[in-house]
Design a protein around this motif. Sequence first.
Motif, PDB file in Angstrom:
ATOM      1  N   ASP A 212      26.587 -16.715  16.419  1.00 58.67           N
ATOM      2  CA  ASP A 212      25.460 -17.156  16.314  1.00 58.67           C
ATOM      3  C   ASP A 212      24.346 -16.428  16.729  1.00 58.67           C
ATOM      4  O   ASP A 212      23.776 -16.439  17.740  1.00 58.67           O
ATOM      5  CB  ASP A 212      25.582 -18.425  17.188  1.00 58.67           C
ATOM      6  CG  ASP A 212      24.344 -19.423  16.885  1.00 58.67           C
ATOM      7  OD1 ASP A 212      23.224 -19.137  16.058  1.00 58.67           O
ATOM      8  OD2 ASP A 212      24.615 -20.823  17.314  1.00 58.67           O
ATOM      9  N   PRO A 213      23.944 -15.442  15.766  1.00 61.55           N
ATOM     10  CA  PRO A 213      22.595 -14.487  16.019  1.00 61.55           C
ATOM     11  C   PRO A 213      21.515 -15.559  16.433  1.00 61.55           C
ATOM     12  O   PRO A 213      20.655 -14.836  17.284  1.00 61.55           O
ATOM     13  CB  PRO A 213      22.436 -13.594  14.775  1.00 61.55           C
ATOM     14  CG  PRO A 213      23.952 -13.777  14.131  1.00 61.55           C
ATOM     15  CD  PRO A 213      24.214 -15.210  14.399  1.00 61.55           C
ATOM     16  N   ALA A 214      21.076 -16.605  15.921  1.00 61.58           N
ATOM     17  CA  ALA A 214      20.045 -17.196  15.883  1.00 61.58           C
ATOM     18  C   ALA A 214      19.939 -17.927  17.273  1.00 61.58           C
ATOM     19  O   ALA A 214      18.864 -17.839  18.050  1.00 61.58           O
ATOM     20  CB  ALA A 214      19.854 -18.299  15.030  1.00 61.58           C
ATOM     21  N   ARG A 215      20.945 -18.334  18.063  1.00 63.58           N
ATOM     22  CA  ARG A 215      21.059 -18.813  19.182  1.00 63.58           C
ATOM     23  C   ARG A 215      20.824 -17.698  20.206  1.00 63.58           C
ATOM     24  O   ARG A 215      19.941 -17.717  21.314  1.00 63.58           O
ATOM     25  CB  ARG A 215      22.448 -19.252  19.687  1.00 63.58           C
ATOM     26  CG  ARG A 215      22.523 -19.981  20.899  1.00 63.58           C
ATOM     27  CD  ARG A 215      23.992 -20.256  21.388  1.00 63.58           C
ATOM     28  NE  ARG A 215      24.709 -19.194  21.167  1.00 63.58           N
ATOM     29  CZ  ARG A 215      26.227 -19.335  21.443  1.00 63.58           C
ATOM     30  NH1 ARG A 215      26.670 -20.413  21.282  1.00 63.58           N
ATOM     31  NH2 ARG A 215      26.942 -18.001  21.372  1.00 63.58           N
ATOM     32  N   THR A 216      21.215 -16.426  20.182  1.00 63.03           N
ATOM     33  CA  THR A 216      21.251 -15.324  20.940  1.00 63.03           C
ATOM     34  C   THR A 216      19.492 -14.946  21.128  1.00 63.03           C
ATOM     35  O   THR A 216      19.111 -14.517  22.015  1.00 63.03           O
ATOM     36  CB  THR A 216      21.837 -14.221  20.824  1.00 63.03           C
ATOM     37  OG1 THR A 216      23.488 -14.548  20.440  1.00 63.03           O
ATOM     38  CG2 THR A 216      21.897 -12.926  21.608  1.00 63.03           C
ATOM     39  N   LEU A 217      18.967 -14.848  19.834  1.00 59.99           N
ATOM     40  CA  LEU A 217      17.722 -14.611  19.551  1.00 59.99           C
ATOM     41  C   LEU A 217      16.821 -15.440  20.155  1.00 59.99           C
ATOM     42  O   LEU A 217      15.740 -15.055  20.829  1.00 59.99           O
ATOM     43  CB  LEU A 217      17.513 -14.305  18.041  1.00 59.99           C
ATOM     44  CG  LEU A 217      18.303 -13.006  17.515  1.00 59.99           C
ATOM     45  CD1 LEU A 217      17.477 -13.211  15.967  1.00 59.99           C
ATOM     46  CD2 LEU A 217      17.701 -11.812  18.310  1.00 59.99           C
ATOM     47  N   ARG A 218      17.026 -16.748  20.143  1.00 56.62           N
ATOM     48  CA  ARG A 218      16.021 -17.836  20.571  1.00 56.62           C
ATOM     49  C   ARG A 218      15.994 -17.747  22.310  1.00 56.62           C
ATOM     50  O   ARG A 218      15.250 -17.472  22.851  1.00 56.62           O
ATOM     51  CB  ARG A 218      16.832 -19.069  20.392  1.00 56.62           C
ATOM     52  CG  ARG A 218      16.476 -19.669  18.815  1.00 56.62           C
ATOM     53  CD  ARG A 218      16.827 -21.195  18.795  1.00 56.62           C
ATOM     54  NE  ARG A 218      17.793 -21.513  19.270  1.00 56.62           N
ATOM     55  CZ  ARG A 218      18.930 -21.618  18.300  1.00 56.62           C
ATOM     56  NH1 ARG A 218      18.753 -21.247  16.921  1.00 56.62           N
ATOM     57  NH2 ARG A 218      20.201 -21.984  18.676  1.00 56.62           N
ATOM     58  N   HIS A 219      17.506 -17.325  22.648  1.00 56.22           N
ATOM     59  CA  HIS A 219      17.640 -16.943  23.996  1.00 56.22           C
ATOM     60  C   HIS A 219      16.596 -15.908  24.495  1.00 56.22           C
ATOM     61  O   HIS A 219      16.126 -15.521  25.838  1.00 56.22           O
ATOM     62  CB  HIS A 219      18.911 -17.022  24.416  1.00 56.22           C
ATOM     63  CG  HIS A 219      19.367 -16.380  25.934  1.00 56.22           C
ATOM     64  ND1 HIS A 219      18.979 -17.264  27.002  1.00 56.22           N
ATOM     65  CD2 HIS A 219      19.504 -15.113  26.528  1.00 56.22           C
ATOM     66  CE1 HIS A 219      19.207 -16.839  28.304  1.00 56.22           C
ATOM     67  NE2 HIS A 219      19.486 -15.493  28.153  1.00 56.22           N
TER      68      HIS A 219
END
Length: 222
Positions: A212-219
């Motif tokens: 889940d790249p988007a989740r990591t980037l949001r964090h």
Amino acid sequence: MVAALRGRRLEFGPGVTFLVGENGSGKSTLVEAIAVAAGFNAEGGSRNFAFATRASESSLGGSLRIGRAPGKERSSFFLRAESYYNVATELERLDREPGGAPLLPAYGGVSPHERSHGQSFLDLLTHRFRPRGLYLLDEPEAALSTNGQLAALARIQDLTTQGSQFLIATHSPILLALPGARILEIGDDGGLRTVPYDYALPVRTTRDFLADPARTLRHLLG
């Protein structure tokens, strides 16, 4: 990490041993120290390379005692990714020395400076590394594409089946997938433990990101 090794015996079996850990954990320092204790130049190359560009190695190599099984390897090399440029420059100098045997044929027939960084690494693995050798590699994936890492993995496996031994510090989940390899992870406390592939830090971190790249980037980016 050095304190955790005091008085400890480390055994590296045949085949491939990987060292993994965060930046600054000491994996490259340990590979370098073992290389120096085994008679290699601190900047890399074979045991016949004696140049020095800038002394930056730790003193750990002078404190290690190396024990080896009976028999002598037919070939050996220490690849330190960050200083391979210096090794290539020394190789060119030695190759030009009058009366000396040509060295470049053993590296694919062309100077590493005439190839890309990644190509020169693969040339080294393909042409210079031979069966029944001892090879110490510090982050060889630094110059390699994904396909390059796969090619390196295949070549390392081929050499391993022909009796070669490798000690490799790496962040690459691709290289770590080598069948039968031992993975030693350096923890935050400096301790060393054997871990299976699925639990190695580079594998876990890469899988978490790709899931889940988007989740990591949001964090990371808020």
